[in-house]
Motif scaffolding. Structure first.
Motif, PDB file in Angstrom:
ATOM      1  N   UNK A 122       0.821  -1.211   0.000  1.00 53.23           N
ATOM      2  CA  UNK A 122       0.000   0.000   0.000  1.00 53.23           C
ATOM      3  C   UNK A 122       0.861   1.270   0.000  1.00 53.23           C
ATOM      4  N   UNK A 123       0.795   2.093  -1.053  1.00 54.18           N
ATOM      5  CA  UNK A 123       1.623   3.304  -1.102  1.00 54.18           C
ATOM      6  C   UNK A 123       1.217   4.356  -0.076  1.00 54.18           C
ATOM      7  N   UNK A 124      -0.065   4.393   0.290  1.00 56.23           N
ATOM      8  CA  UNK A 124      -0.510   5.367   1.288  1.00 56.23           C
ATOM      9  C   UNK A 124      -0.042   4.951   2.682  1.00 56.23           C
ATOM     10  N   UNK A 125       0.035   3.640   2.898  1.00 55.20           N
ATOM     11  CA  UNK A 125       0.656   3.133   4.128  1.00 55.20           C
ATOM     12  C   UNK A 125       2.143   3.482   4.135  1.00 55.20           C
ATOM     13  N   UNK A 126       2.784   3.354   2.964  1.00 59.03           N
ATOM     14  CA  UNK A 126       4.207   3.669   2.848  1.00 59.03           C
ATOM     15  C   UNK A 126       4.469   5.101   3.289  1.00 59.03           C
ATOM     16  N   UNK A 127       3.611   6.014   2.849  1.00 61.15           N
ATOM     17  CA  UNK A 127       3.768   7.421   3.238  1.00 61.15           C
ATOM     18  C   UNK A 127       3.531   7.609   4.731  1.00 61.15           C
ATOM     19  N   UNK A 128       2.482   6.953   5.265  1.00 64.90           N
ATOM     20  CA  UNK A 128       2.096   7.187   6.659  1.00 64.90           C
ATOM     21  C   UNK A 128       3.073   6.588   7.651  1.00 64.90           C
ATOM     22  N   UNK A 129       3.777   5.539   7.270  1.00 63.68           N
ATOM     23  CA  UNK A 129       4.712   4.925   8.212  1.00 63.68           C
ATOM     24  C   UNK A 129       5.834   5.883   8.600  1.00 63.68           C
ATOM     25  N   UNK A 130       6.239   6.777   7.704  1.00 62.93           N
ATOM     26  CA  UNK A 130       7.335   7.704   8.026  1.00 62.93           C
ATOM     27  C   UNK A 130       6.987   8.596   9.215  1.00 62.93           C
ATOM     28  N   UNK A 131       5.893   9.371   9.171  1.00 60.74           N
ATOM     29  CA  UNK A 131       5.585  10.188  10.351  1.00 60.74           C
ATOM     30  C   UNK A 131       5.198   9.360  11.560  1.00 60.74           C
ATOM     31  N   UNK A 132       4.620   8.156  11.336  1.00 62.68           N
ATOM     32  CA  UNK A 132       4.242   7.327  12.470  1.00 62.68           C
ATOM     33  C   UNK A 132       5.477   6.823  13.203  1.00 62.68           C
TER      34      UNK A 132
END
Length: 297
Positions: A122-132
């Protein structure tokens, strides 16, 4: 010189030649052993490296190839970004913030639980993992955190990121559960191999908040049900590039990841009772939590 003396000289030279030949033979044998030993060492190292790569790749989903590397050093780079740099960003370019909910308290190990549900493809998960990961690193530490990329064939394919599959997290303030429900290796278009298994309660939560990835639940009090920013900001960047860019003030990556991390940090502070104070009393975090609560009310 007598014939006897001449014979002795010839014999001495012969012995010297024979000794020199033996010495050369010894040197040749030693050199050969060193070369063979070096070659064996190279082979051993190469085999060990291949085994190590196979082990890392195999740690994903029965050899499916995810995750593909050690994310702990990258997470440390994020955590080492100066607090004042991230604080100055405020909410940056974060497009979506957590919102308040009134679900049953979510706890584990006697602490508020932060639950992430996503998938490696999931690319949107990929993005969200960074700030998380950046937000969680303010409250504790990761071990065995993987690196991966979003699935090929997906929008924003090949986005470099972390994977929470098989990761561990330790904190005095919160518990963290990260589920990657699918890997990033397609079975067919839009279908991927199962990875982590959600509980019935987690599946119900996923269905309640849109049945799409990612979902982040903060102790049953706040929920983030979409990526905070567009994965396109990370296009063409390696994991190392992304982590370094977070520390560059006013860069698009810092504005997106740093701002989103402040929002996620605020939601965590909302469930820890403002602990630790060194994190939760930061003016950027206080302002972010105020905005989240006001927009959710």
């Amino acid at each position: 010189m007598t014939s006897t003396a001449t014979a002795r000289d010839q014999r001495r030279r012969q012995l010297q030649l024979e000794a020199a030949a033996r010495a050369r033979a010894v040197r040749v044998r030693r050199r050969r052993r060193r070369l063979v030993g070096g070659a064996v060492a190279v082979v051993v190292v190469a085999v060990a490296a291949m085994i190590g790569v196979a082990a890392v790749r195999g740690s994903g989903s029965g050899g499916s190839g995810t995750p593909t590397g050690d994310g702990v050093p990258i997470a440390k780079m994020l955590a080492d970004t100066p607090q004042q740099t991230i604080s100055a960003i405020g909410l940056g370019s974060a497009q979506f913030l957590p919102f308040a909910v009134h679900d049953a308290p979510l706890t584990s190990d006697g602490k508020p639980e932060v639950l992430y549900l996503g998938a490696d493809y999931c690319p949107f998960c990929a993005a969200e993992r960074w700030p998380l990961v950046l937000a969680l690193s303010r409250f504790g530490t990761f071990t065995n955190l993987g690196l991966t990329t979003s699935g090929e064939g997906e929008v924003f394919a090949g986005t470099h990121t972390f994977s929470f599959h098989d990761s561990a997290y330790r904190s005095d303030y919160i518990s963290f559960v990260g589920r990657e429900l699918y890997d990033n290796v397609p079975i067919s278009r839009g279908r991927f191999h199962p990875l982590d298994k959600a509980t019935d309660a987690e599946s119900a939560l996923l269905a309640k908040y849109g049945n799409a990835f990612p979902i982040v639940d903060f102790g049953g009090r706040y929920v983030q049900n979409k990526a905070s920013y567009s994965p396109g900001i990370l296009k063409g960047m390696s994991a190392n590039d992304i982590a370094m860019a977070v520390g560059i003030p006013q860069s698009p990556v810092a504005e997106a990841i740093g701002g989103s991390a402040n929002a996620l940090t605020a939601a965590i502070c909302g469930v820890t009772g403002g602990k630790p104070a060194a994190v939760c009393t930061d003016p950027a975090i206080v302002a972010a939590l105020s905005k989240i609560n006001a927009s959710s009310g």
